[in-house]
Design a protein around this motif. Structure first.
Motif, PDB file in Angstrom:
ATOM      1  N   LYS A  86       0.917  -0.855   0.122  1.00 43.50           N
ATOM      2  CA  LYS A  86       0.139  -0.470  -0.213  1.00 43.50           C
ATOM      3  C   LYS A  86       0.979   1.358  -0.415  1.00 43.50           C
ATOM      4  CE  LYS A  86      -3.867  -2.246   2.266  1.00 43.50           C
ATOM      5  NZ  LYS A  86      -4.929  -2.275   3.927  1.00 43.50           N
ATOM      6  N   THR A  87       1.982   1.015   0.677  1.00 46.52           N
ATOM      7  CA  THR A  87       3.036   2.178   1.046  1.00 46.52           C
ATOM      8  C   THR A  87       3.931   2.610   0.088  1.00 46.52           C
ATOM      9  OG1 THR A  87       3.482   2.033   3.071  1.00 46.52           O
ATOM     10  CG2 THR A  87       1.816   2.776   3.200  1.00 46.52           C
ATOM     11  N   HIS A  88       3.823   1.042  -0.288  1.00 40.33           N
ATOM     12  CA  HIS A  88       5.294   0.384  -1.224  1.00 40.33           C
ATOM     13  C   HIS A  88       6.639   0.021  -0.654  1.00 40.33           C
ATOM     14  CE1 HIS A  88       2.673   0.880  -4.891  1.00 40.33           C
ATOM     15  NE2 HIS A  88       2.400   1.521  -4.709  1.00 40.33           N
ATOM     16  N   ARG A  89       7.111   0.564   0.198  1.00 38.24           N
ATOM     17  CA  ARG A  89       7.736   0.564   1.867  1.00 38.24           C
ATOM     18  C   ARG A  89       8.140  -1.190   2.554  1.00 38.24           C
ATOM     19  NH1 ARG A  89       8.799   5.578   4.168  1.00 38.24           N
ATOM     20  NH2 ARG A  89       7.308   6.889   2.881  1.00 38.24           N
ATOM     21  N   TYR A  90       9.376  -1.323   2.457  1.00 37.27           N
ATOM     22  CA  TYR A  90       9.680  -2.418   3.659  1.00 37.27           C
ATOM     23  C   TYR A  90       9.657  -1.796   4.723  1.00 37.27           C
ATOM     24  CZ  TYR A  90      12.073  -4.368  -0.764  1.00 37.27           C
ATOM     25  OH  TYR A  90      11.788  -5.298  -2.700  1.00 37.27           O
ATOM     26  N   VAL A  91       9.012  -2.669   5.734  1.00 36.53           N
ATOM     27  CA  VAL A  91       9.192  -2.538   6.889  1.00 36.53           C
ATOM     28  C   VAL A  91       9.502  -3.537   7.643  1.00 36.53           C
ATOM     29  CG1 VAL A  91       6.798  -2.126   8.803  1.00 36.53           C
ATOM     30  CG2 VAL A  91       6.774  -1.126   6.868  1.00 36.53           C
ATOM     31  N   GLU A  92      10.337  -2.979   9.256  1.00 37.49           N
ATOM     32  CA  GLU A  92      10.176  -3.869  10.239  1.00 37.49           C
ATOM     33  C   GLU A  92      10.504  -3.396  11.308  1.00 37.49           C
ATOM     34  OE1 GLU A  92      15.534  -5.396   9.770  1.00 37.49           O
ATOM     35  OE2 GLU A  92      15.186  -3.867  10.853  1.00 37.49           O
ATOM     36  N   ALA A  93      10.276  -4.608  11.619  1.00 33.50           N
ATOM     37  CA  ALA A  93      10.403  -4.201  13.542  1.00 33.50           C
ATOM     38  C   ALA A  93      11.448  -4.828  13.749  1.00 33.50           C
ATOM     39  CB  ALA A  93       8.996  -4.645  13.953  1.00 33.50           C
ATOM     40  N   TRP A  94      12.252  -4.203  14.661  1.00 33.20           N
ATOM     41  CA  TRP A  94      13.085  -4.055  15.956  1.00 33.20           C
ATOM     42  C   TRP A  94      13.186  -5.521  17.268  1.00 33.20           C
ATOM     43  CZ3 TRP A  94      18.458  -6.326  13.981  1.00 33.20           C
ATOM     44  CH2 TRP A  94      19.424  -6.352  15.296  1.00 33.20           C
ATOM     45  N   LEU A  95      12.877  -5.588  18.037  1.00 29.93           N
ATOM     46  CA  LEU A  95      13.293  -6.259  19.554  1.00 29.93           C
ATOM     47  C   LEU A  95      14.823  -6.958  19.917  1.00 29.93           C
ATOM     48  CD1 LEU A  95      11.661  -5.795  21.441  1.00 29.93           C
ATOM     49  CD2 LEU A  95      10.629  -7.886  21.344  1.00 29.93           C
ATOM     50  N   GLY A  96      15.006  -5.850  20.576  1.00 33.85           N
ATOM     51  CA  GLY A  96      16.811  -6.123  21.144  1.00 33.85           C
ATOM     52  C   GLY A  96      16.315  -7.458  22.693  1.00 33.85           C
ATOM     53  N   ASN A  97      17.127  -7.995  23.818  1.00 33.37           N
ATOM     54  CA  ASN A  97      16.867  -8.692  24.680  1.00 33.37           C
ATOM     55  C   ASN A  97      18.004  -7.271  25.590  1.00 33.37           C
ATOM     56  OD1 ASN A  97      19.552  -8.874  24.247  1.00 33.37           O
ATOM     57  ND2 ASN A  97      19.932 -10.893  25.698  1.00 33.37           N
ATOM     58  N   GLN A  98      17.728  -6.093  25.918  1.00 38.48           N
ATOM     59  CA  GLN A  98      18.351  -5.354  26.067  1.00 38.48           C
ATOM     60  C   GLN A  98      16.603  -3.961  26.721  1.00 38.48           C
ATOM     61  OE1 GLN A  98      22.449  -3.726  25.114  1.00 38.48           O
ATOM     62  NE2 GLN A  98      23.027  -5.257  25.960  1.00 38.48           N
ATOM     63  N   ALA A  99      16.521  -4.320  26.155  1.00 38.17           N
ATOM     64  CA  ALA A  99      14.467  -3.241  25.912  1.00 38.17           C
ATOM     65  C   ALA A  99      15.081  -2.517  24.926  1.00 38.17           C
ATOM     66  CB  ALA A  99      14.848  -2.872  27.592  1.00 38.17           C
ATOM     67  N   ASP A 100      14.964  -2.985  23.718  1.00 38.68           N
ATOM     68  CA  ASP A 100      15.591  -2.224  22.946  1.00 38.68           C
ATOM     69  C   ASP A 100      14.989  -2.357  21.819  1.00 38.68           C
ATOM     70  OD1 ASP A 100      17.363  -4.202  22.952  1.00 38.68           O
ATOM     71  OD2 ASP A 100      18.276  -3.177  20.755  1.00 38.68           O
ATOM     72  N   TRP A 101      13.731  -1.858  20.871  1.00 37.92           N
ATOM     73  CA  TRP A 101      13.386  -1.827  19.761  1.00 37.92           C
ATOM     74  C   TRP A 101      12.821  -0.691  18.602  1.00 37.92           C
ATOM     75  CZ3 TRP A 101       9.281   1.268  19.288  1.00 37.92           C
ATOM     76  CH2 TRP A 101       8.714   2.227  20.574  1.00 37.92           C
ATOM     77  N   SER A 102      13.216  -0.831  17.374  1.00 43.91           N
ATOM     78  CA  SER A 102      12.356   0.546  16.746  1.00 43.91           C
ATOM     79  C   SER A 102      11.539  -0.578  15.498  1.00 43.91           C
ATOM     80  CB  SER A 102      13.632   0.469  16.061  1.00 43.91           C
ATOM     81  OG  SER A 102      14.708  -0.834  15.160  1.00 43.91           O
ATOM     82  N   VAL A 103      11.181   0.660  14.629  1.00 41.67           N
ATOM     83  CA  VAL A 103      10.580  -0.101  13.706  1.00 41.67           C
ATOM     84  C   VAL A 103      10.567   0.671  12.627  1.00 41.67           C
ATOM     85  CG1 VAL A 103       7.879   0.025  12.779  1.00 41.67           C
ATOM     86  CG2 VAL A 103       7.755  -0.963  14.788  1.00 41.67           C
ATOM     87  N   SER A 104      11.400   0.652  12.062  1.00 36.60           N
ATOM     88  CA  SER A 104      11.812   1.112  10.225  1.00 36.60           C
ATOM     89  C   SER A 104      10.903   1.260   9.476  1.00 36.60           C
ATOM     90  CB  SER A 104      13.454   0.695  10.532  1.00 36.60           C
ATOM     91  OG  SER A 104      14.082   0.812  11.871  1.00 36.60           O
ATOM     92  N   ASN A 105      11.297   2.013   8.638  1.00 38.95           N
ATOM     93  CA  ASN A 105      10.746   1.696   6.998  1.00 38.95           C
ATOM     94  C   ASN A 105      11.873   1.632   5.642  1.00 38.95           C
ATOM     95  OD1 ASN A 105      10.563   3.942   6.262  1.00 38.95           O
ATOM     96  ND2 ASN A 105       9.151   3.931   7.634  1.00 38.95           N
ATOM     97  N   MET A 106      11.468   1.515   4.581  1.00 42.27           N
ATOM     98  CA  MET A 106      13.156   1.389   3.007  1.00 42.27           C
ATOM     99  C   MET A 106      12.117   1.675   2.296  1.00 42.27           C
ATOM    100  SD  MET A 106      15.876  -0.827   1.403  1.00 42.27           S
ATOM    101  CE  MET A 106      14.729  -1.674   1.275  1.00 42.27           C
ATOM    102  N   GLY A 107      12.354   3.039   1.741  1.00 43.92           N
ATOM    103  CA  GLY A 107      11.436   2.415   0.105  1.00 43.92           C
ATOM    104  C   GLY A 107      12.715   1.893  -0.416  1.00 43.92           C
TER     105      GLY A 107
END
Length: 161
Positions: A86-107
């Motif tokens: 729908k948005t023509h993007r790759y989407v990634e969800a990241w979760l680490g064991n040090q309570a680090d997380w992110s949601v990112s995208n790439m066209g």
């Protein structure tokens, strides 16, 4: 002449990789195990492993960094990547064991270079990462502390294991 041209086009279409038909097939490059050297810019790199799998349009990644150097405990992280048509993007969800997380995208990818940007993360300071596929068996990446930074603070290089 048309018949020969038609057969040539058909032959080219049939010889093209079947995976080239969907955006997630571009991620097939990563599938498998990788040995990596990663760390903060200017510091001694640490050894890590990354394992990627791709199934039904979802790529999963598992990263393991055993304790070494100044590390007191192992670091583990998991990520999932998919393509949002729908948005023509790759989407990634990241979760680490040090309570680090992110949601990112790439066209769309630019040649062999991927430009990823956080949309949310655990620090509240959005970052960006540039990944470059340097060969069929190696990729390098640099992470930057803000979306507009030009000086990397974390770097890595991974080689197919």
């Amino acid at each position: 002449m048309r018949k020969i041209l038609g057969l040539a086009v058909l032959a080219m279409a049939l010889s093209a990789p079947a995976g080239a038909q969907t955006p997630m097939e571009a991620m097939q490059y990563y599938v498998g195990s990788w040995s990596c050297s990663v760390g903060d810019t200017g510091e001694t790199p640490q050894k890590a492993t990354a394992v990627y799998a791709l199934e039904s349009g979802l790529m999963t990644e598992t990263v393991n960094v055993p304790p070494q150097g100044k590390m007191k405990s192992a670091y583990h992280a998991s990520a999932a990547t998919t393509y949002d048509a729908k948005t023509h993007r790759y989407v990634e969800a990241w979760l680490g064991n040090q309570a680090d997380w992110s949601v990112s995208n790439m066209g769309a990818m630019s040649g062999k270079t991927e430009h990823w940007a956080d949309t949310q993360n655990s620090t509240g300071k959005l970052q960006h990462t540039i990944v470059t596929r340097t060969s069929q068996n190696q990729f390098d990446f640099e992470s930057y502390p803000t979306l507009t930074s030009t000086k990397a603070t974390f770097k890595g290089s991974c080689t197919r294991a």
